[in-house]
Scaffold this active site. Structure first.
Site, short mmCIF file in Angstrom:
data_model
loop_
_atom_site.label_atom_id
_atom_site.label_comp_id
_atom_site.label_asym_id
_atom_site.label_seq_id
_atom_site.Cartn_x
_atom_site.Cartn_y
_atom_site.Cartn_z
N HIS A 33 7.34 -2.87 2.52
CA HIS A 33 7.11 -3.69 1.33
C HIS A 33 8.13 -3.49 0.23
CE1 HIS A 33 2.98 -5.05 2.41
NE2 HIS A 33 3.00 -3.95 3.13
N LYS B 120 2.16 -8.00 -14.34
CA LYS B 120 2.41 -7.24 -13.12
C LYS B 120 2.62 -5.79 -13.55
CE LYS B 120 5.95 -10.15 -12.45
NZ LYS B 120 6.16 -10.76 -11.16
N ARG B 121 2.70 -4.87 -12.59
CA ARG B 121 2.98 -3.50 -12.97
C ARG B 121 4.26 -3.44 -13.81
NH1 ARG B 121 -0.36 0.80 -10.96
NH2 ARG B 121 1.27 2.09 -11.89
N LYS C 97 11.27 -4.76 -12.40
CA LYS C 97 10.59 -6.04 -12.64
C LYS C 97 11.04 -6.65 -13.98
CE LYS C 97 6.46 -4.72 -9.95
NZ LYS C 97 6.34 -5.69 -8.85
N THR D 73 3.69 -11.69 -5.22
CA THR D 73 2.63 -12.61 -4.78
C THR D 73 2.02 -13.34 -5.96
OG1 THR D 73 1.25 -10.62 -4.68
CG2 THR D 73 1.98 -11.54 -2.58
N LYS E 67 0.52 -17.26 -6.92
CA LYS E 67 -0.77 -17.54 -7.60
C LYS E 67 -0.56 -18.48 -8.77
CE LYS E 67 -2.27 -13.07 -6.00
NZ LYS E 67 -2.27 -11.62 -6.25
N1 CJB Z 1 4.67 -3.12 -3.32
O1 CJB Z 1 2.86 -3.03 -4.70
C1 CJB Z 1 3.73 -2.44 -4.05
N2 CJB Z 1 3.75 -1.09 -4.04
C2 CJB Z 1 4.65 -0.38 -3.32
O2 CJB Z 1 4.63 0.84 -3.34
C3 CJB Z 1 5.59 -1.08 -2.54
C4 CJB Z 1 5.59 -2.46 -2.59
C5 CJB Z 1 4.65 -4.59 -3.39
O3 CJB Z 1 4.06 -5.14 -2.21
C6 CJB Z 1 3.82 -6.53 -2.35
C7 CJB Z 1 3.10 -7.02 -1.12
O4 CJB Z 1 3.96 -7.08 -0.04
C8 CJB Z 1 5.11 -7.29 -2.62
O5 CJB Z 1 4.79 -8.63 -2.90
C9 CJB Z 1 5.87 -6.70 -3.82
O6 CJB Z 1 7.12 -7.30 -3.95
C10 CJB Z 1 6.02 -5.20 -3.62
O7 CJB Z 1 6.59 -4.60 -4.76
#
Ligand code: CJB
Length: 743
Positions: A284, A477-478, A483, A588, A592
């Site tokens: 991810h 978002k976080r 970001k 994501t 939304k």
């Molecule tokens: N992502 O939320 C997290 N935490 C992590 O530690 C690594 C990745 C996110 O995962 C989402 C679902 O795939 C992605 O849309 C996002 O870009 C990514 O930061």
């Protein structure tokens, strides 16, 4: 997961019944829904993606299970005190009717101890893992009802408990109070609290304990169910597919190998073939600080048998690599699961690749980057077919139907049914109504009502009034430097300074804006907390400035979570997805927002690129440098080739003039850009960012055109349904088919 009640009622088709019934009793269904506490068992997009998977797998009748930890404390609640983030514990389990304790389903989980070698009755060398301590995993089941189906799947969450059951009364009565409760407390600590880091790994022993506890309990459960079928072990991968949601459950690979060779007596090769056919791994993120590594001494102490197996996996793997590339000595150290550092480290992503039959990224750009950078040696070794892409999606049930019931109803009215909630590609039919004035008007009214709903929330939580006619510009978002909420707030300051410098005549032409932020910073992430502080300080100044009035308002919504996202997403005019190109896996919330009729401003990053391809370039505001240019820019900065953007300089000058409180509070943030290489390319992208925002203002002034963009975009979002994603995983990774529940 967020809240369950509303989603469950909608999925099983009982919301109207509930509304009528509650109304007879003198209650409003909305008030009852609002009583529920969010299940906040994750940090950000990663966990929410898993939640969307659960909804989709149940809806599509895939017989799937979710496994996780039943944290006593989920992600902390965020309060803003004097502009600073303050973390409050989130004890969410009181009055949670959605979990079914299964006290009869327990698994003993072992830690520490040592490994004994022995010869079994067939003369074979075997290993037994002995001594150490045992903690019990207790299952709590959360039902996941699908939409418009009889299928209800199960999310099984494990809670930790001392293996002796309650506590030792004998010790207690003998006066040994401390030791009587210590065992129990140590055991319960394992599932006590979620680590609050997003996209960041810190090698804490308790975290590794959590990971193993979760993997071992889940694997035991899976194997137990399989053994009940009395099938041969060779059928295991035909019956079971396990998807690793990032590397956090990678120990499951080792645990399955251990069960098969140490407990079930299989030969190494046969076991390993079963393991690799069973697992798939989803990556991810490419951020280096998020790539999991565990220290070898730590693992040696906590999981001695697993470390032996990891070394063995690595040995066989490196032998095969050496055979294939006999003249390339360097490749061995590059791809080794063990990093030869001090201390040595276990590279979990490499273990996950080696132990899986498929590896996928979460958007096209991200999957390409994996193949060309992070995992390029593995592409050489395994060939390109081992690596694939499955672009993320979202569940339309929660993120359209539940969050935006009026828009969902309007679409259903035009399409003649709610079938689009099961096949989101049907949305394309609403594009035929784009020239229908009455339809556009209804579309606009719904957006306005959603903005009013958010304005009410803002008033109630911050005390600020916001003008619902203003352009609502949202970034939720976080909080993370990659970001780039800092880019956004610097853009807001730029806007503020520009308005202040305008004549009364010029001000009349300004499009009023509400800049809305929300998101949590990891408690130890100082820079992210500084960004939150700056946003709140800017809000203090701007919102009270009589020269500004309604032209600009800055709002920080505290404690952003799933249920707040359900109010915020339908209420945006524009939302910001502005990560440095090449850093966001997918994103994501971008999906939304667009699905709810908001336009987006974004970089060419993650799924923004595919959103653009689907909805058309004319319907999105893209800006900034491309991923392919990032490395070169960083390199140039490093060698001193850096010139601060002049408009950003004006912003920094205001901060340095203490316009937003003590400049010292923000000096690290500014110097990370001015002096320390601007790693996230804030200055490089600043001009492009503010010019693109000017285009947003201009476009917003033509409301009819804006509505056309909004409607056309929604119509073209079918691709981003989680159901498309689930089917792709099912076909290309899991090799499973849907199974209807019989009457
Ligand atoms: N992502 O939320 C997290 N935490 C992590 O530690 C690594 C990745 C996110 O995962 C989402 C679902 O795939 C992605 O849309 C996002 O870009 C990514 O930061």
């Amino acid at each position: 997961m967020g809240r369950t009640l509303d989603n469950a009622m909608l999925n099983v088709g009982l919301k109207d019944v509930a509304r009528d019934g509650l109304s007879d009793l003198g209650f409003r269904v909305e008030d009852v829904i609002n009583q529920e506490h969010d299940a906040a068992l994750g940090n950000g997009g990663l966990g929410r993606l898993a939640a969307c998977f659960l909804d989709s797998m149940a809806t599509l009748n895939y017989p799937a299970w979710g496994y996780g930890l039943r944290y006593r404390y989920g992600i902390f609640k965020q309060e803003i005190v004097n502009g600073y983030q303050v973390e409050i514990p989130d004890y969410w389990l009181d009055n949670n009717p959605w979990e079914f304790p299964r006290h009869e389903i327990t698994v003993d989980i072992q830690f520490y101890g040592n490994v004994k070698k022995y010869q079994d009755e067939n003369g074979r060398i075997s290993h037994s893992w002995e001594d150490g301590e045992i903690v019990q995993a207790v299952a709590y089941d959360v039902p996941i009802p699908g939409y418009g189906t009889k299928t209800t799947n199960n999310l099984r969450l494990w809670s930790s408990k001392a293996s002796s059951g309650e506590f030792d009364f004998q010790k207690f009565n003998a006066g040994d109070y401390e030791s009587a409760v210590a065992d129990q407390q140590r055991a319960e600590t394992i599932s006590a609290v979620l680590y609050p880091n997003d996209n960041l790994e810190r090698g804490k022993e308790l975290r590794l304990k959590q990971q193993y506890f979760w993997c071992a309990a889940s694997l035991f459960d899976i194997v137990r169910r399989f053994k009940k079928t009395k099938r041969a072990w060779g059928e295991f991968p035909d019956q079971i597919a396990i998807q690793l949601n990032d590397t956090h459950p990678t120990l499951a690979i080792v645990e399955l190998q251990r069960i098969l060779i140490d407990k079930e007596g299989l030969e190494w090769d046969e076991a390993w073939s079963i393991v690799t056919k069973t697992f798939g791994y989803t990556n991810h993120t490419v951020l280096p600080e998020a790539l999991e590594k565990w220290s070898v001494p730590l693992m040696q102490n906590l999981l001695p048998r697993h470390l032996q197996i990891i070394y063995e996996i690595n040995l066989f793997f490196l032998q095969s690599v050496e055979k294939r590339f006999p003249n390339d000595r360097d490749i061995l150290s590059r791809v080794s699961i063990i990093e030869e550092s001090h201390p040595k480290m276990v590279r979990m992503a490499y273990l996950a690749i080696i132990g899986s039959h498929k590896v996928n990224g979460v958007a096209e750009l991200h999957s390409d980057l994996l193949k060309t950078t992070l995992f390029k040696d593995f592409v050489k070794i395994y060939g390109p077919d081992r690596f694939t892409n499955v672009t993320n999606g979202i569940t339309p049930r929660r993120w359209l139907h539940q969050a935006n019931p009026r828009l969902s109803a309007l679409i259903a009215e035009k399409l003649g049914s709610y079938d689009f909630l099961k096949d989101l590609t049907l949305l394309d039919k609403i594009e035929a109504f784009v020239d229908d004035k009455a339809f556009r008007e209804e579309w606009a009214v719904i957006k306005r009502e959603n903005k009013l709903r958010l304005a009410k929330h803002i008033k109630a939580t911050t005390g600020f009034d916001v003008n619902p006619n203003a352009l609502f510009d949202v970034q939720v978002k976080r909080i993370h430097e990659y970001k780039r909420q800092q880019l956004n707030i610097f853009g807001v300051i730029h806007r503020y300074l520009s308005i202040k410098a305008m004549s009364a005549e010029e001000k009349k032409k300004v499009v009023p804006r509400v800049s809305i932020f929300g998101g949590k910073a990891a408690p130890g992430y100082w820079m992210a907390k500084t960004i939150i502080h700056l946003i709140n300080k800017v809000a203090d100044v701007v919102n009270k400035d009589p020269e500004i009035g309604d032209l600009l308002k800055v709002i920080f919504i505290a404690d952003y979570n799933v249920s707040k996202a359900e109010i915020i997403c339908p209420a945006s005019d524009i939302s910001e997805h502005i990560s440095t190109a090449g850093t966001e896996g997918s994103g994501t919330s971008n999906m939304k927002f667009v699905l709810n009729g908001g336009l987006i401003i974004g970089t060419c990053d993650g799924a923004n690129i595919e959103i653009t391809r689907e909805i058309g370039e004319q319907n999105i505001f893209l800006f900034g440098n491309l991923a392919e240019d990032v490395e070169d820019l960083r390199h140039r900065h490093f060698y001193g080739d850096f010139k601060l953007d002049p408009q950003l300089e004006r912003v920094f000058d205001a901060i340095k003039d203490n316009v937003f409180g003590d400049k010292a509070d923000f000096s690290a943030l500014i110097s990370s850009i001015e002096e320390h290489g601007d790693y996230y390319l804030v200055s490089d992208d600043f001009n492009s960012y503010i010019t693109t925002h000017e285009m947003v203002d201009e476009a917003f002034q033509n409301q009819e055109e804006w509505l056309v963009k909004s409607i056309a975009s929604v119509a073209r979002m079918g691709f981003f349904s989680m159901d498309r994603v689930t089917n792709e995983y099912a076909d290309s990774i899991w090799n499973v088919e849907p199974l209807d529940v019989k009457d």
